[in-house]
Design a protein around this motif. Structure first.
Motif, short mmCIF file in Angstrom:
data_model
loop_
_atom_site.label_atom_id
_atom_site.label_comp_id
_atom_site.label_asym_id
_atom_site.label_seq_id
_atom_site.Cartn_x
_atom_site.Cartn_y
_atom_site.Cartn_z
N THR A 19 102.97 -27.36 -42.46
CA THR A 19 101.71 -28.09 -42.44
C THR A 19 101.10 -28.01 -41.05
O THR A 19 101.73 -27.56 -40.09
CB THR A 19 101.92 -29.58 -42.80
OG1 THR A 19 102.83 -30.17 -41.83
CG2 THR A 19 102.50 -29.75 -44.19
N GLY A 20 99.85 -28.47 -40.96
CA GLY A 20 99.19 -28.62 -39.67
C GLY A 20 99.13 -27.35 -38.85
O GLY A 20 98.87 -26.25 -39.36
N GLU A 21 99.41 -27.49 -37.58
CA GLU A 21 99.31 -26.37 -36.64
C GLU A 21 100.27 -25.24 -37.01
O GLU A 21 99.93 -24.06 -36.87
CB GLU A 21 99.60 -26.87 -35.22
CG GLU A 21 99.31 -25.87 -34.12
CD GLU A 21 97.84 -25.63 -33.88
OE1 GLU A 21 97.51 -24.63 -33.21
OE2 GLU A 21 97.02 -26.44 -34.36
N ASP A 22 101.47 -25.57 -37.49
CA ASP A 22 102.43 -24.53 -37.86
C ASP A 22 101.88 -23.67 -38.99
O ASP A 22 102.00 -22.44 -38.96
CB ASP A 22 103.75 -25.17 -38.30
CG ASP A 22 104.49 -25.85 -37.16
OD1 ASP A 22 104.29 -25.44 -36.00
OD2 ASP A 22 105.25 -26.79 -37.43
N LEU A 23 101.27 -24.29 -39.98
CA LEU A 23 100.69 -23.54 -41.08
C LEU A 23 99.49 -22.72 -40.61
O LEU A 23 99.35 -21.54 -40.97
CB LEU A 23 100.25 -24.50 -42.19
CG LEU A 23 99.51 -23.89 -43.38
CD1 LEU A 23 100.35 -22.83 -44.07
CD2 LEU A 23 99.10 -24.98 -44.37
N ALA A 24 98.63 -23.32 -39.81
CA ALA A 24 97.42 -22.63 -39.34
C ALA A 24 97.77 -21.39 -38.55
O ALA A 24 97.09 -20.36 -38.65
CB ALA A 24 96.58 -23.59 -38.50
N ARG A 25 98.82 -21.44 -37.77
CA ARG A 25 99.22 -20.29 -36.95
C ARG A 25 99.75 -19.15 -37.82
O ARG A 25 99.56 -17.97 -37.50
CB ARG A 25 100.25 -20.71 -35.91
CG ARG A 25 99.69 -21.64 -34.85
CD ARG A 25 100.79 -22.22 -33.99
NE ARG A 25 101.38 -21.20 -33.12
CZ ARG A 25 102.59 -21.32 -32.55
NH1 ARG A 25 103.35 -22.36 -32.82
NH2 ARG A 25 103.04 -20.37 -31.74
N VAL A 26 100.41 -19.50 -38.93
CA VAL A 26 100.89 -18.45 -39.84
C VAL A 26 99.72 -17.77 -40.54
O VAL A 26 99.69 -16.54 -40.67
CB VAL A 26 101.88 -19.05 -40.87
CG1 VAL A 26 102.20 -18.02 -41.95
CG2 VAL A 26 103.16 -19.48 -40.18
N TYR A 27 98.75 -18.56 -41.01
CA TYR A 27 97.54 -17.97 -41.58
C TYR A 27 96.94 -16.94 -40.61
O TYR A 27 96.64 -15.80 -40.99
CB TYR A 27 96.48 -19.04 -41.84
CG TYR A 27 96.55 -19.76 -43.16
CD1 TYR A 27 96.40 -19.08 -44.36
CD2 TYR A 27 96.70 -21.14 -43.21
CE1 TYR A 27 96.41 -19.75 -45.58
CE2 TYR A 27 96.72 -21.83 -44.43
CZ TYR A 27 96.58 -21.13 -45.60
OH TYR A 27 96.58 -21.79 -46.80
N ALA A 28 96.74 -17.37 -39.36
CA ALA A 28 96.06 -16.53 -38.38
C ALA A 28 96.88 -15.31 -37.99
O ALA A 28 96.34 -14.35 -37.43
CB ALA A 28 95.72 -17.35 -37.14
N SER A 29 98.17 -15.33 -38.29
CA SER A 29 99.06 -14.21 -37.95
C SER A 29 99.20 -13.21 -39.09
O SER A 29 99.96 -12.24 -38.98
CB SER A 29 100.45 -14.74 -37.57
OG SER A 29 100.38 -15.58 -36.45
N SER A 30 98.48 -13.45 -40.18
CA SER A 30 98.60 -12.59 -41.36
C SER A 30 97.36 -11.72 -41.52
O SER A 30 96.38 -11.86 -40.78
CB SER A 30 98.81 -13.45 -42.61
OG SER A 30 99.94 -14.30 -42.45
N ASP A 31 97.41 -10.80 -42.48
CA ASP A 31 96.32 -9.83 -42.66
C ASP A 31 95.56 -10.00 -43.96
O ASP A 31 94.35 -9.79 -44.01
CB ASP A 31 96.88 -8.41 -42.57
CG ASP A 31 97.47 -8.13 -41.20
OD1 ASP A 31 96.69 -8.00 -40.23
OD2 ASP A 31 98.71 -8.06 -41.09
N VAL A 32 96.27 -10.37 -45.03
CA VAL A 32 95.63 -10.57 -46.34
C VAL A 32 96.30 -11.77 -46.99
O VAL A 32 97.53 -11.93 -46.92
CB VAL A 32 95.78 -9.34 -47.25
CG1 VAL A 32 95.29 -9.64 -48.67
CG2 VAL A 32 95.02 -8.15 -46.69
#
Length: 335
Positions: free
Chosen positions: A232-245
């Motif tokens: 959740t939160g920042e941890d989840l947002a950073r994973v989104y931003a580290s992905s491509d699709v």
């Protein structure tokens, strides 16, 4: 306006229903409203069969009369059709109190995926549940058309939003994984159709964020995929931003807040052409919808990330809350 929202879905569950309701409460003061929640926190509960992470409240309708007297709401909104929702509906009916409802989850499809109960039976039960409401809120035009065709009435539209300050493109890539990274975020359960994502061959890495009853089995069957658990939160947002699709294999979601979280993070979408993705992506050019999900995932790699971010910014929780509270007022005024 003092709105009592009755919901069976609540923390520590991580899902779109909980997220939506939390944002409605946060935005309420801007619309001259106050939200009071009736949640499983007030009651004893037992694990739901086949999905123990979800608790079913042991609530009797008689106990809710006192709660309504205590909270003194001007309006009642029933968010879910579980034990709390059913008890609240019955109490409102006994008191002659008007209420609104919302349709978040395709229970007929979810029940059919786990049992032999026909979908048609569940839809009949849901129609009876919602028929007594002044209005039933749904998230998308295609869901409204589908439910209208099934005989549901008094439907109002209620869209969803995204926290664009949290979910945003970032320069860092925190995942130590071969690119391109194909990401799924959501419950890890049979109704999410994850086999359609995990079973086909893709370059790079498949990443799954979320938890649920199918996680252990899917992890055993697809050891090459990365299962990160619930974030959740920042941890989840950073994973989104580290992905491509962002790959969305579900055939049954009514909206998919994760879709707009991904878009706000700059991720293009790969999904089936069904309710939810059809409404969210539309003609934006920010995703590829195809009956062949592998084709969609590979084609989505060519979509510019800045286009996705710009489109994701058009979904706001402020507009979602405006629709929500406006619907409640209109339903009770008869306009």
């Amino acid at each position: 306006m003092r709105v009592l929202i009755a919901t069976d879905a609540w923390r520590p569950q991580i899902n779109g229903v909980v997220r939506s309701l939390e944002y409605m409460a946060a935005e309420a003061p801007r619309f001259g409203a106050e939200v009071v929640f009736l949640t499983p926190e007030r009651f004893r509960s037992v694990p739901m069969p086949t999905y123990p992470e979800i608790r079913l409240s042991l609530v009797m309708p008689g106990s809710l009369a006192g709660i309504l007297e205590e909270t003194r709401p001007t309006h009642v909104h029933i968010a879910t059709e579980g034990p709390i929702g059913l008890a609240t509906r019955l109490t409102c009916a006994r008191q002659g109190r008007a209420f609104t409802t919302s349709y978040h989850t395709r229970f007929p499809e979810y029940v059919a995926a786990r049992t032999k109960i026909p979908e048609a039976w569940c839809y009949q039960a849901l129609k009876r549940f919602h028929r007594a409401a002044r209005a039933m809120m749904v998230s998308t035009p295609s869901l409204e058309r589908e439910l209208t065709g099934r005989g549901f009435e008094n439907i109002m539209r209620w869209t969803r939003g995204v926290d664009t300050a949290l979910f945003r493109p970032r320069n860092e890539r925190i995942l130590d994984a071969a690119a391109p990274v194909f990401l799924y975020v959501g419950r890890v359960a049979v109704e999410k159709n994850l086999d359609a994502f995990l079973s086909f061959d893709l370059p790079g890495t498949k990443v799954v964020v979320g938890d649920g009853p199918s996680r252990v089995e899917l992890g055993r069957r697809y050891p090459e995929a990365r299962f990160l658990g619930a974030l959740t939160g920042e941890d989840l947002a950073r994973v989104y931003a580290s992905s491509d699709v962002f790959v969305f294999p579900s055939l049954t979601d009514t909206f998919g807040i994760v879709l707009i979280e991904a878009l706000a993070s700059g991720l293009p979408i790969a999904a089936f052409p069904v309710t939810g993705p059809l409404d969210v992506i539309g003609a934006s050019g920010c995703g590829v919808l195809d009956a062949d999900l592998r084709v969609a995932a590979l084609a989505a790699l060519d979509i510019p990330r800045d286009r996705c971010r710009a489109y994701g910014e058009t979904f706001t929780w402020h507009e979602s809350a405006r629709q929500f509270f406006s619907n409640i007022e209109k339903a009770h005024s008869g306009r």
